[in-house]
Each structure stands twice: as C-alpha cells, then as structure tokens.
Enzyme design. Structure first.
Site, mmCIF file in Angstrom:
data_model
loop_
_atom_site.group_PDB
_atom_site.id
_atom_site.type_symbol
_atom_site.label_atom_id
_atom_site.label_comp_id
_atom_site.label_asym_id
_atom_site.label_seq_id
_atom_site.Cartn_x
_atom_site.Cartn_y
_atom_site.Cartn_z
ATOM 1 C CB CYS A 296 33.051 -6.011 28.963
ATOM 2 S SG CYS A 296 33.704 -4.722 28.194
ATOM 3 C CG HIS B 151 34.845 -7.600 32.294
ATOM 4 N ND1 HIS B 151 35.721 -7.947 31.199
ATOM 5 C CD2 HIS B 151 34.838 -6.258 32.031
ATOM 6 C CE1 HIS B 151 36.051 -7.035 30.498
ATOM 7 N NE2 HIS B 151 35.181 -5.815 31.179
ATOM 8 C CG ASN C 95 38.528 -4.312 29.123
ATOM 9 O OD1 ASN C 95 38.046 -5.181 28.966
ATOM 10 N ND2 ASN C 95 37.829 -3.404 30.051
HETATM 11 O O1 UT7 Z 1 35.143 -2.917 29.884
HETATM 12 C C1 UT7 Z 1 34.184 -2.154 30.245
HETATM 13 C C2 UT7 Z 1 33.957 -1.818 31.581
HETATM 14 N N1 UT7 Z 1 34.918 -0.596 31.998
HETATM 15 C C3 UT7 Z 1 35.139 -0.337 33.165
HETATM 16 O O2 UT7 Z 1 34.728 -1.167 34.140
HETATM 17 C C4 UT7 Z 1 36.107 0.695 33.303
HETATM 18 C C5 UT7 Z 1 35.789 1.367 34.733
HETATM 19 N N2 UT7 Z 1 36.667 2.509 34.991
HETATM 20 C C6 UT7 Z 1 37.785 2.505 35.113
HETATM 21 O O3 UT7 Z 1 38.607 1.268 35.174
HETATM 22 C C7 UT7 Z 1 38.670 3.812 35.630
HETATM 23 O O4 UT7 Z 1 37.681 4.656 35.568
HETATM 24 C C8 UT7 Z 1 39.603 4.122 34.777
HETATM 25 C C9 UT7 Z 1 40.870 3.176 34.756
HETATM 26 C C10 UT7 Z 1 39.315 4.131 33.255
HETATM 27 C C11 UT7 Z 1 40.438 5.484 34.857
HETATM 28 O O5 UT7 Z 1 40.652 5.504 36.311
HETATM 29 P P1 UT7 Z 1 40.245 6.867 37.398
HETATM 30 O O6 UT7 Z 1 40.812 6.356 38.596
HETATM 31 O O7 UT7 Z 1 38.569 6.532 37.334
HETATM 32 O O8 UT7 Z 1 40.576 8.086 36.832
HETATM 33 P P2 UT7 Z 1 39.829 9.452 36.513
HETATM 34 O O9 UT7 Z 1 39.305 9.452 35.095
HETATM 35 O O10 UT7 Z 1 39.070 9.796 37.572
HETATM 36 O O11 UT7 Z 1 41.139 10.247 36.539
HETATM 37 C C12 UT7 Z 1 42.084 10.622 37.754
HETATM 38 C C13 UT7 Z 1 43.052 11.796 37.331
HETATM 39 C C14 UT7 Z 1 42.715 12.951 36.729
HETATM 40 O O12 UT7 Z 1 43.526 13.868 37.099
HETATM 41 P P3 UT7 Z 1 43.170 15.099 38.113
HETATM 42 O O13 UT7 Z 1 41.706 15.681 37.733
HETATM 43 O O14 UT7 Z 1 42.905 14.037 39.514
HETATM 44 O O15 UT7 Z 1 44.243 15.904 38.287
HETATM 45 C C15 UT7 Z 1 42.784 12.611 35.239
HETATM 46 O O16 UT7 Z 1 42.892 13.915 34.473
HETATM 47 O O17 UT7 Z 1 44.075 11.182 36.188
HETATM 48 C C16 UT7 Z 1 43.889 11.923 35.123
HETATM 49 N N3 UT7 Z 1 43.912 11.070 34.143
HETATM 50 C C17 UT7 Z 1 44.869 10.481 33.517
HETATM 51 N N4 UT7 Z 1 46.189 10.515 33.628
HETATM 52 C C18 UT7 Z 1 47.115 9.774 33.070
HETATM 53 C C19 UT7 Z 1 42.827 10.322 33.320
HETATM 54 N N5 UT7 Z 1 43.153 9.716 32.541
HETATM 55 C C20 UT7 Z 1 44.566 9.472 32.372
HETATM 56 C C21 UT7 Z 1 45.442 8.698 31.768
HETATM 57 N N6 UT7 Z 1 46.745 8.843 31.896
HETATM 58 N N7 UT7 Z 1 45.276 8.105 30.842
#
Ligand code: UT7
Length: 352
Positions: free
Chosen positions: A121, A268, A299
C-alpha cells in the site's frame, strides 16, 4: 573520452491529478451476506461504510487508463511530453507481462518507459518519489504515476481479516518541472522481518523452493485454488503504531517544513482509527483536514493516496497549492512519505 551525464529540474511538483472510482458501491451489509461480521463492527473498527468494487467491463486496465488520461487532461501538459509511466499496483493480474506498458499503450503513449512498482500500500509513495527523482535527474521531463488496484478479486469473501477492508479504484498524477519545489525528498523504508504480516494464502517463492518438482512437472506440486491476500491485522496495527510516528517526524525533518506549515494530511486509507491516532500523536490541529476516503471507498492499497487527494480536492476539503503531508504504508512491510504541494483541483473529477 567522457561518458555523458544528464541533469534535469531540481524543482518538481504534481501538476495534475485524475482518478477513477468503480460504479458499484458495496455496503457493509452486502459484504456481511458472505462474511460473519456486522455493519456496526466494520464501521467501528475501520471507519468503513462502503467500498467500490469493479463490475461489468471495469478492470484494472480500464481504470488505470481512465485515471491516467484524466490526470493528463487536468494537468494541461501535452500528452506527447510524458516521458515515463510508473504503475504502482499489487493486484495487477499478471506479473508477466507487467501492467505499465499496457497502460501506456492504452493511453496512446506506446513506446515510453513504463514499469510497475510493487511496494504494498506504500506503492504510490514509492512511485511518486521515483518520478520526482527521474525528473530531477533528467531521465524524463514529465512522469505519470498511476496507482491501481482490483483488491476485490484477490480477496476471500469469507476471511474476517480482509474481506471488509479492501476496495478497487485508480488514481494518477503527472509529475514535472515547477517554479517552486512541490515534492520533498521521499522518506521510505521496509521491514522484511515482519513481511508475512500481509501476504498470500500460497506463495510463489515457497513453491519455487521446490523448483525441481516443477521442472519435472510433478502434478503434486501444483498449487491448488486461487491466490488471495492474507493479513494479520492487529500485527500490522502494532507495527504501524511504532514505525509510522518515527517516519512522519523524519518526513517533516527532511522536508524542512514545520508541523505548523502542514495544511492537509493524506495518510494511506487503511483504517480510519490508525489515521486519527497518527494525526493526534503528530500534534496536527483538529481543524487540519485529513483524508477520510476510506469511509466510502475502502482501502484501495496503492491507489488510496491519489484517490484520497482527488476526493479532497474535488470536494473542496483541500485546495490546490496547499502543503500536504502524505504517508503510505502496508505490505512489505513498507512505508513511504513526503511533504508535497497539492496539485490543482481536478477540472474533470471522479465525483462528477
Ligand atoms: O493496507 C495495508 C495495511 N493494513 C493495515 O494497516 C491494517 C491494520 N489493522 C487493522 O486495521 C485492524 O487490525 C483490523 C481493522 C483489520 C481489525 O481490527 P482489530 O480491532 O485489530 O480487531 P481484532 O482482529 O483484534 O479483533 C477484535 C475482535 C476479536 O474478538 P474478541 O477476541 O475480542 O472476542 C475478533 O474475533 O473482533 C473479532 N473480529 C471480528 N468480528 C466481526 C475479528 N474480525 C472480525 C470481523 N467481524 N471481520
């Protein structure tokens, strides 16, 4: 006998911008028809409400050409003067042939040097830096930089880590000589130690390690299924929180511009929460406009920065000539940032 050297123009700038947004708007609810998630979760965690995905006759090729042609027309530069094309992309469907020459041909510039830059990206930032240095070195007078992605076709619709994030689109700028310098030196870097944080479900280097089986056509070695992108989101988020503030202060230091001189922030469009944190930590005043194209475009990887700049200029949130801070980051893991003077608002915009 001496070997000839060349030098170009030290002062360079983005002279015009163009973009293409796919027709089809895809809501979070539509994504959740396949994905175990919700509109509420997606918006809260990423800031995304809608993204655009290609449909009908739209392709990376058609979008790149449309954005490039708009950028040239909006710049007022004669097309014949464009001396090189850099295509920043991660999702172009072939590695051989690469996309640059095809886009150059499509826009009537067959013959010019045209090549792809794959830097995740951060790709547009890499391309912009290379374009500025190409003009400075005199290797071309005007360079077209195009970011294009069709992430929707390299995504697994049921993957909770990626399916809600990515979108499609293209953005382009014309870089050329300018009375005053409008592109600072690029601050760029990479961290291959964390490379697997954004990857593919199967990867070419791994099966090429077993090259002999391929050379003897062992069917067992054939990869099955289709390639799609994988991402360890929280790991990238943590890397971003450590790496990007340092990158941003180096960008400011290198550019010679103070934080108070920054009038627009165009990071970005990976996650609105990352961007809000960066803005706060940088100490940018609340009233400094920050790109939020992610909300309705998703994105778009290497296309996100030109698309976001174009949206801000076309909607009047930012003005041509303002001083902007750009920062791209992503797969690699890689980043590239610069302080720039924004190009004029597009006469022909993707929002029309
Ligand atoms: O463009 C390239 C560069 N990319 C980036 O910079 C991306 C950077 N990362 C992010 O933007 C974030 O990590 C995401 C938006 C991808 C994810 O958000 P997060 O706040 O880091 O979520 P997480 O993976 O830590 O998950 C939090 C909770 C978990 O549940 P518990 O363990 O708290 O109960 C996951 O199981 O949300 C759950 N979860 C979801 N729930 C609904 C994970 N993915 C999903 C989903 N829908 N898609």
């Amino acid at each position: 006998m001496g070997i000839a050297a060349r030098s170009g123009h030290q002062n360079v700038a983005m002279l015009g911008i163009g973009a293409y947004r796919p027709q089809r708007l895809v809501t979070n609810d539509e994504v959740c028809e396949k994905l175990d998630s919700s509109d509420e979760w997606i918006f809260e965690r990423s800031g995304i409400r809608n993204r655009r995905w290609i449909s009908g006759n739209e392709t990376a090729r058609s979008m790149a050409a449309a954005a490039a042609e708009r950028a040239i027309r909006n710049s007022g530069v004669d097309k014949e003067k464009i001396g090189a094309l850099i295509l920043a992309t991660n999702s172009w469907k072939t590695k051989i042939p690469h996309g640059g020459p095809i886009v150059a041909f499509d826009i009537g510039l067959n013959g010019i040097p045209a090549y792809d830059v794959a830097a995740g990206c951060g790709g547009f930032g890499y391309g912009l830096g290379i374009a500025a240095d190409t003009v400075r070195a005199g290797s071309a007078e005007y360079v077209l930089v195009v970011g294009v992605e069709t992430m929707s076709v390299v995504m697994e619709p049921t993957d909770r880590n990626t399916a809600f994030i990515f979108g499609d689109g293209a953005g382009a700028v014309v870089v050329g000589p300018s009375d005053e310098n409008g592109i600072s030196p690029t601050v760029w870097g990479s961290d291959g130690e964390n490379a697997e944080a954004i990857g593919q479900n199967w990867d070419i280097p791994e099966y090429m390690d077993r090259a002999e089986q391929f050379q003897h056509k062992d069917p067992e070695s054939e990869p099955v299924g289709r390639m799609f992108v994988t991402m360890q989101g929280p790991r990238v988020f943590r890397w971003a929180a450590i790496t990007l503030p340092k990158a941003l202060s180096t960008v400011l230091e290198t550019s010679g511009v103070g934080i108070d001189d920054i009038e627009v922030f165009v990071p970005h469009q990976a996650n609105a929460r990352i961007n809000e944190l960066m803005k706060k930590n940088l100490g940018l005043a609340d009233d400094i406009p920050m790109a939020n194209d992610i909300e309705n475009t998703g994105n778009t990887s290497a296309a996100s920065i030109p698309l976001a700049m174009e949206e801000m200029l076309a909607s009047g949130k930012a003005k041509g000539g303002q001083t902007a801070l750009l920062l791209g980051f992503g797969a690699g893991l890689s980043y590239a940032g610069a302080v720039v003077t924004l190009p004029p608002a597009p006469t022909e915009s993707s929002l029309d």
